[in-house]
Design an enzyme around this catalytic site. Structure first.
Site, PDB file in Angstrom:
ATOM      1  N   LYS A 184     108.279  21.420  39.328  1.00 58.98           N
ATOM      2  CA  LYS A 184     108.800  21.944  38.056  1.00 58.98           C
ATOM      3  C   LYS A 184     110.278  21.640  37.821  1.00 58.98           C
ATOM      4  O   LYS A 184     110.733  21.609  36.661  1.00 58.98           O
ATOM      5  CB  LYS A 184     108.562  23.452  37.983  1.00 58.98           C
ATOM      6  CG  LYS A 184     107.116  23.871  37.770  1.00 58.98           C
ATOM      7  CD  LYS A 184     106.695  23.666  36.325  1.00 58.98           C
ATOM      8  CE  LYS A 184     105.363  24.347  36.034  1.00 58.98           C
ATOM      9  NZ  LYS A 184     104.989  24.233  34.610  1.00 58.98           N
TER      10      LYS A 184
ATOM     11  N   SER B 165     101.319  20.312  44.143  1.00 59.21           N
ATOM     12  CA  SER B 165     102.313  20.623  43.109  1.00 59.21           C
ATOM     13  C   SER B 165     103.400  21.602  43.541  1.00 59.21           C
ATOM     14  O   SER B 165     104.476  21.623  42.944  1.00 59.21           O
ATOM     15  CB  SER B 165     101.615  21.163  41.856  1.00 59.21           C
ATOM     16  OG  SER B 165     100.823  22.292  42.174  1.00 59.21           O
TER      17      SER B 165
END
Length: 407
Positions: free
Chosen positions: A51, A300
């Site tokens: 992110k 992720s």
């Protein structure tokens, strides 16, 4: 539109800010699914997740006036830390609205980067609505966690690194929540090689993107129930949706129980901590219908609190038959406990815990309950231990099973 020029710009902005997370070849997963599997460990990224890429790139595009009003976002944790980090570097204030179910570790990490944290709502969508209203009320600059093309562009730079390390990649598996990561990675990957296959993976309890693609328009789920809190999104982003629609070739929905198995596999075989959302691309490997391909699974993020880790280990070991508890009723006389222990020892079972309860009944001659927790090699070994006890006349029955980790 997301263009190759914009992706190049994002790569330049992020150079020196993010870590180039090198691919890790996995012999274990390669043998498991019959392909050459490589892991893209964004769990080792700055702030512990991919992110930071989108948050930092988006912040770099803001004007000084926008930064002066302060940044605000909603996030289940990873985007929160990315925005907080980017705001800290930019020298501006950040406010983050997080669901009340957000793990404490993610809350504290976000605060450590200097952001103000507001806990609101049970799922991301509730927190997001509150953050948008607060942004309008106080004039702050809202940084969308996924429904923003600049953010998606930053996330997509992962594809550059994949092709740099593995130019002949055949399949890229990407977790999907709101669609920011999937849209960015799939779009850039197709620009670099139109023949690469992109597989998007969601949890069964929150497969909003899969439902939207099948319907041909954005669909809002009535609920988003999954242990993968990072992708618990009821409504995917309408701005990124067309890119996912066009560039993601296949969708999978994974049960939460499979994420538990994937957690143990990653921990035991690669010594890495990967959060549940990032495990989607690992669990998907068992469902691939191809062989002999070069496959990259994007991990992720790795922001998981120790309580969740402990729970996953416990459930995982139980699900695999490597830890189990049995109960047996014994006469309350000397030697019975020793006899049970000897039977278990002959079967190479490792006793972890004993609970000898003399107060289960007032009839102590026939009803003393013994509960034994064991470590075993798997379901076959567990069955052999129970059968050995029954062969010696003990009615041993397994107890303490969990039908679902979400129940």
């Amino acid at each position: 539109m997301l263009t190759l020029e914009q992706f190049k710009e994002a790569r330049g902005v992020l150079r020196g800010v993010i870590a180039n997370t090198e691919l890790v070849h996995s012999k274990y997963f390669s043998d498991l699914c019959g392909n050459q599997v490589y892991l893209k460990p964004e769990n080792l990224q700055v702030t512990g997740a991919y992110k930071i890429r989108g948050a930092y790139y988006k912040t770099s595009k803001l004007t000084e006036e926008q930064k002066a009003h302060g940044l605000i976002t909603a996030s289940a944790g990873n985007h929160a830390q990315g925005v907080a980090y980017a705001a800290q570097v930019a020298g501006c204030k950040a406010t983050v609205v997080m669901p009340t179910t957000t793990p404490l570790m993610k809350v504290n990490r976000t605060k450590q980067y200097g952001a103000e944290v507001i806990l609101y709502g049970s799922v991301f969508d509730d927190a997001d609505e509150y953050a948008r209203n607060l942004a309008e009320e106080k004039g702050m600059t809202y940084i969308a966690p996924f429904n923003d093309l600049d953010v998606a562009c930053g996330q997509g730079t992962i594809a550059y690194e994949i092709f740099q390390s593995l130019p002949d990649v055949d399949v890229i598996i990407v977790p999907i929540g709101g669609g920011g990561l999937a849209s960015g990675v799939s779009t850039l990957a197709k620009l670099l090689n139109p023949h690469v296959e992109i597989i998007g993976v969601e949890p069964t309890g929150a497969a909003s993107m899969k439902a939207s693609v099948e319907a041909g328009h954005i669909v809002t789920l009535p609920s988003a129930i999954t242990i993968a809190d990072g992708v618990a999104v009821r409504t995917p982003g309408e701005l990124v949706f067309p890119y996912v629609q066009q560039n993601v070739d296949k969708f999978m929905a994974i049960e939460d129980d499979e994420l538990v198995d994937a957690f143990l596999d990653i921990m035991e075989n690669h010594k890495m901590v990967v959060e549940n959302a990032g495990l989607l691309s690992v669990a998907a490997l068992k469902h691939l219908d191809c062989k002999g391909k070069n496959v990259v699974s994007i991990l992720s993020g790795g922001n998981m609190d120790v309580i969740t880790m402990a729970s996953l280990v416990q459930y995982g070991l139980i699900n695999r038959g490597r830890v189990f508890t049995f109960s047996v009723m014994l006469p309350d006389r000397p030697g019975e406990l020793l006899h049970v222990a000897e039977i278990v020892a002959k079967q190479n079972g490792n006793i972890i815990k004993l609970d000898h309860n003399q107060f289960v009944s007032i009839n102590r001659l026939n009803k003393v309950e013994l509960r034994v927790t064991l470590e075993a090699f798997g379901h076959e070994h567990k069955a052999a231990i129970l059968q050995a006890l029954r062969d010696e006349g003990y009615e041993a029955r397994p107890v303490g099973y969990f039908s679902s980790i979400c129940s």
